[in-house]
Write an enzyme that holds these catalytic residues in place. Structure first.
Site, PDB file in Angstrom:
ATOM      1  N   PHE A  15      71.956  14.079  77.342  1.00  0.00           N
ATOM      2  CA  PHE A  15      70.696  13.382  77.665  1.00  0.00           C
ATOM      3  C   PHE A  15      70.961  11.940  78.127  1.00  0.00           C
ATOM      4  CE2 PHE A  15      68.310  15.854  74.019  1.00  0.00           C
ATOM      5  CZ  PHE A  15      68.577  17.045  74.654  1.00  0.00           C
ATOM      6  N   ARG A  35      81.093   6.085  72.388  1.00  0.00           N
ATOM      7  CA  ARG A  35      82.452   5.848  71.891  1.00  0.00           C
ATOM      8  C   ARG A  35      83.504   6.147  72.959  1.00  0.00           C
ATOM      9  NH1 ARG A  35      82.028   9.818  66.943  1.00  0.00           N
ATOM     10  NH2 ARG A  35      81.043  10.912  68.672  1.00  0.00           N
ATOM     11  N   VAL A  60      77.932   3.504  67.219  1.00  0.00           N
ATOM     12  CA  VAL A  60      76.694   2.964  66.622  1.00  0.00           C
ATOM     13  C   VAL A  60      76.739   2.926  65.095  1.00  0.00           C
ATOM     14  CG1 VAL A  60      75.161   3.532  68.566  1.00  0.00           C
ATOM     15  CG2 VAL A  60      75.488   5.202  66.709  1.00  0.00           C
ATOM     16  N   SER A 139      64.055  15.407  67.367  1.00  0.00           N
ATOM     17  CA  SER A 139      64.342  16.820  67.665  1.00  0.00           C
ATOM     18  C   SER A 139      63.240  17.672  67.054  1.00  0.00           C
ATOM     19  CB  SER A 139      65.679  17.205  67.034  1.00  0.00           C
ATOM     20  OG  SER A 139      65.872  18.602  67.050  1.00  0.00           O
ATOM     21  N   TYR A 152      70.855  17.507  59.269  1.00  0.00           N
ATOM     22  CA  TYR A 152      70.537  17.190  60.673  1.00  0.00           C
ATOM     23  C   TYR A 152      69.022  17.068  60.839  1.00  0.00           C
ATOM     24  CZ  TYR A 152      69.933  17.349  65.678  1.00  0.00           C
ATOM     25  OH  TYR A 152      69.537  17.038  66.957  1.00  0.00           O
ATOM     26  N   LYS A 156      66.559  13.755  61.660  1.00  0.00           N
ATOM     27  CA  LYS A 156      65.631  13.681  62.791  1.00  0.00           C
ATOM     28  C   LYS A 156      64.182  13.477  62.304  1.00  0.00           C
ATOM     29  CE  LYS A 156      68.554  13.846  66.146  1.00  0.00           C
ATOM     30  NZ  LYS A 156      68.723  12.688  67.040  1.00  0.00           N
ATOM     31  N   THR A 187      73.794  20.991  76.363  1.00  0.00           N
ATOM     32  CA  THR A 187      74.589  19.776  76.595  1.00  0.00           C
ATOM     33  C   THR A 187      75.902  19.992  75.826  1.00  0.00           C
ATOM     34  OG1 THR A 187      73.705  18.769  74.602  1.00  0.00           O
ATOM     35  CG2 THR A 187      72.499  18.301  76.648  1.00  0.00           C
ATOM     36  N   PHE A 189      76.034  19.221  72.839  1.00  0.00           N
ATOM     37  CA  PHE A 189      75.515  19.227  71.469  1.00  0.00           C
ATOM     38  C   PHE A 189      76.118  20.350  70.605  1.00  0.00           C
ATOM     39  CE2 PHE A 189      72.362  20.795  68.422  1.00  0.00           C
ATOM     40  CZ  PHE A 189      72.056  19.648  67.714  1.00  0.00           C
TER      41      PHE A 189
HETATM   42  P1  NDP Z   1      75.746  15.369  73.569  1.00  0.00           P
HETATM   43  O1  NDP Z   1      76.730  15.775  72.531  1.00  0.00           O
HETATM   44  O2  NDP Z   1      75.941  15.847  74.964  1.00  0.00           O
HETATM   45  O3  NDP Z   1      75.590  13.780  73.596  1.00  0.00           O
HETATM   46  C1  NDP Z   1      75.598  13.030  72.417  1.00  0.00           C
HETATM   47  C2  NDP Z   1      75.903  11.589  72.770  1.00  0.00           C
HETATM   48  O4  NDP Z   1      75.876  10.825  71.573  1.00  0.00           O
HETATM   49  C3  NDP Z   1      77.264  11.422  73.399  1.00  0.00           C
HETATM   50  O5  NDP Z   1      77.175  10.522  74.476  1.00  0.00           O
HETATM   51  C4  NDP Z   1      78.097  10.822  72.285  1.00  0.00           C
HETATM   52  O6  NDP Z   1      79.068   9.949  72.834  1.00  0.00           O
HETATM   53  C5  NDP Z   1      77.036  10.020  71.540  1.00  0.00           C
HETATM   54  N1  NDP Z   1      77.434   9.708  70.177  1.00  0.00           N
HETATM   55  C6  NDP Z   1      77.679  10.545  69.152  1.00  0.00           C
HETATM   56  N2  NDP Z   1      78.075   9.864  68.074  1.00  0.00           N
HETATM   57  C7  NDP Z   1      78.098   8.550  68.423  1.00  0.00           C
HETATM   58  C8  NDP Z   1      78.432   7.360  67.754  1.00  0.00           C
HETATM   59  N3  NDP Z   1      78.842   7.362  66.469  1.00  0.00           N
HETATM   60  N4  NDP Z   1      78.329   6.199  68.418  1.00  0.00           N
HETATM   61  C9  NDP Z   1      77.921   6.174  69.705  1.00  0.00           C
HETATM   62  N5  NDP Z   1      77.594   7.259  70.394  1.00  0.00           N
HETATM   63  C10 NDP Z   1      77.688   8.444  69.762  1.00  0.00           C
HETATM   64  O7  NDP Z   1      74.339  15.869  73.011  1.00  0.00           O
HETATM   65  P2  NDP Z   1      72.849  15.638  73.541  1.00  0.00           P
HETATM   66  O8  NDP Z   1      72.806  14.894  74.800  1.00  0.00           O
HETATM   67  O9  NDP Z   1      72.188  16.957  73.467  1.00  0.00           O
HETATM   68  O10 NDP Z   1      72.288  14.762  72.343  1.00  0.00           O
HETATM   69  C11 NDP Z   1      71.635  13.522  72.527  1.00  0.00           C
HETATM   70  C12 NDP Z   1      70.624  13.363  71.422  1.00  0.00           C
HETATM   71  O11 NDP Z   1      69.649  14.376  71.530  1.00  0.00           O
HETATM   72  C13 NDP Z   1      71.190  13.478  70.013  1.00  0.00           C
HETATM   73  O12 NDP Z   1      70.567  12.509  69.192  1.00  0.00           O
HETATM   74  C14 NDP Z   1      70.775  14.884  69.583  1.00  0.00           C
HETATM   75  O13 NDP Z   1      70.655  14.985  68.195  1.00  0.00           O
HETATM   76  C15 NDP Z   1      69.460  14.994  70.283  1.00  0.00           C
HETATM   77  N6  NDP Z   1      68.941  16.341  70.530  1.00  0.00           N
HETATM   78  C16 NDP Z   1      69.680  17.281  71.180  1.00  0.00           C
HETATM   79  C17 NDP Z   1      69.132  18.526  71.416  1.00  0.00           C
HETATM   80  C18 NDP Z   1      69.917  19.628  72.071  1.00  0.00           C
HETATM   81  O14 NDP Z   1      69.570  20.821  71.875  1.00  0.00           O
HETATM   82  N7  NDP Z   1      70.928  19.328  72.874  1.00  0.00           N
HETATM   83  C19 NDP Z   1      67.750  18.843  71.060  1.00  0.00           C
HETATM   84  C20 NDP Z   1      67.068  17.777  70.376  1.00  0.00           C
HETATM   85  C21 NDP Z   1      67.643  16.583  70.148  1.00  0.00           C
HETATM   86  P3  NDP Z   1      80.542   9.744  72.277  1.00  0.00           P
HETATM   87  O15 NDP Z   1      80.998  11.031  71.681  1.00  0.00           O
HETATM   88  O16 NDP Z   1      81.306   9.354  73.515  1.00  0.00           O
HETATM   89  O17 NDP Z   1      80.411   8.635  71.306  1.00  0.00           O
HETATM   90  C1  8X3 Z   2      68.770  20.113  68.558  1.00  0.00           C
HETATM   91  C2  8X3 Z   2      67.867  21.278  68.528  1.00  0.00           C
HETATM   92  O1  8X3 Z   2      67.316  23.413  67.241  1.00  0.00           O
HETATM   93  O2  8X3 Z   2      69.655  22.918  67.609  1.00  0.00           O
HETATM   94  O3  8X3 Z   2      68.201  19.033  67.901  1.00  0.00           O
HETATM   95  O4  8X3 Z   2      68.396  21.657  66.022  1.00  0.00           O
HETATM   96  S1  8X3 Z   2      68.345  22.351  67.285  1.00  0.00           S
END
Ligand code: NDP
Ligand code: 8X3
Length: 254
Positions: A15, A35, A60, A139, A152, A156, A187, A189
């Site tokens: 995202f 990171r 973070v 989420s 998790y 959220k 993603t 994720f």
């Molecule tokens: P990704 O794993 O593709 O992206 C996660 C991002 O978070 C990466 O850029 C990662 O960067 C960064 N991140 C993780 N830990 C840290 C840290 N300690 N410090 C700084 N950056 C960090 O997943 P998504 O894009 O899907 O996730 C983005 C957000 O959306 C998250 O909060 C996730 O919980 C939420 N989300 C995702 C859903 C899904 O189904 N994909 C649905 C609902 C919510 P790096 O590893 O380089 O630090």
């Molecule tokens: C990510 C969506 O359903 O995998 O937040 O928890 S789910």
């Protein structure tokens, strides 16, 4: 200064990277943090010429590093208009009594404390300027329970309620707060959740058309571009292939 300054956490993939791409428009200044440095550098190269980009390697979970990142921003990136609190992760899907406690702690430290640090350090400037927008990525897991969602989902739920509470504290200012609650989106994720097991990650999306990172970026762009008097509080979105299940009922075996 024209355009907007947008500070994105977790911009190295998913995202966050999609949001960087959508906000990379003439006049905009983007602060991209995560990171992993290599994907940030690649994104900076990709978006060069489209917007003014500043990248910061940042974990973070490290409060002083967040403070340092915010306080040492180059002059032209200091007046942050949009903070996208996106960095986050899920680790594991085990039931609570079997989970690795380190995984729980990493989720709390990232999804809750990291988001708190970024908000607390960036918000005063927004209030002082009487403008700004905090967009928090929560989420569906923060609203609806599922087996293995334990911490998790709890983290959220914090993001969702914290967003509402921020709105209360900011009433009377022109600082907006939005909480976005996506469902299943493809993603990195699931790869992170299953610790690099690509097979398990792929199974999550198999046979479905999940949300994409671009879908979320368009949603973020939409909430940010509402007129300044319109605050989208909470926005939940899911793939057409996802919905709720019935209550689970345990029956003693006959
Ligand atoms: P990704 O794993 O593709 O992206 C996660 C991002 O978070 C990466 O850029 C990662 O960067 C960064 N991140 C993780 N830990 C840290 C840290 N300690 N410090 C700084 N950056 C960090 O997943 P998504 O894009 O899907 O996730 C983005 C957000 O959306 C998250 O909060 C996730 O919980 C939420 N989300 C995702 C859903 C899904 O189904 N994909 C649905 C609902 C919510 P790096 O590893 O380089 O630090
Ligand atoms: C990510 C969506 O359903 O995998 O937040 O928890 S789910």
């Amino acid at each position: 200064m024209g355009g907007q300054t947008i500070f994105i956490t977790g911009a190295s993939s998913g995202f966050g990277a999609a949001c960087a791409r959508i906000f990379a428009q003439p006049g905009n200044r983007l602060v991209l943090t995560a990171r992993r440095v290599d994907p940030l550098l690649a994104l900076q190269a990709e978006l060069a010429g489209k917007a003014d980009i500043h990248i910061i390697p940042l974990d973070v979970r490290d409060r002083e590093a967040v403070r340092g990142a915010v306080e040492s921003l180059p002059e032209r990136f200091r007046e942050i208009d949009v903070l996208l609190n996106n960095a986050g992760l899920a680790l594991g899907l085990e039931p609570a009594h079997q989970v690795d406690l380190d995984d729980w702690e990493a989720m709390v430290d990232t999804n809750i404390k990291g988001l708190m640090y970024c908000t607390r350090l960036i918000l005063p400037g927004m209030v002082a300027r009487n403008r700004g927008h905090i967009v928090n990525i929560s989420s569906t897991a923060g609203a609806w329970p599922y087996p293995g969602g334990n911490v998790y989902g709890g983290s959220k739920a914090f993001v969702t309620q914290f967003s509402r509470n921020l709105r209360c504290d900011l009433l009377g200012t022109r600082v907006r707060v939005t909480c976005i609650q996506p469902g299943m989106a493809e993603t990195e994720f699931s790869r992170v959740r299953f610790k690099g097991d690509d097979g398990k990650a792929a199974q999550v999306y198999e046979g479905t058309e999940p949300l994409t990172a671009a879908d979320i970026a368009e949603t973020v762009q939409w909430v940010v571009n509402r007129p300044p008097h319109v605050n989208i509080n909470t926005l939940e979105l899911m793939s057409i292939d996802q919905a709720w299940g019935p209550f689970a009922i345990h029956r003693e075996k006959q």
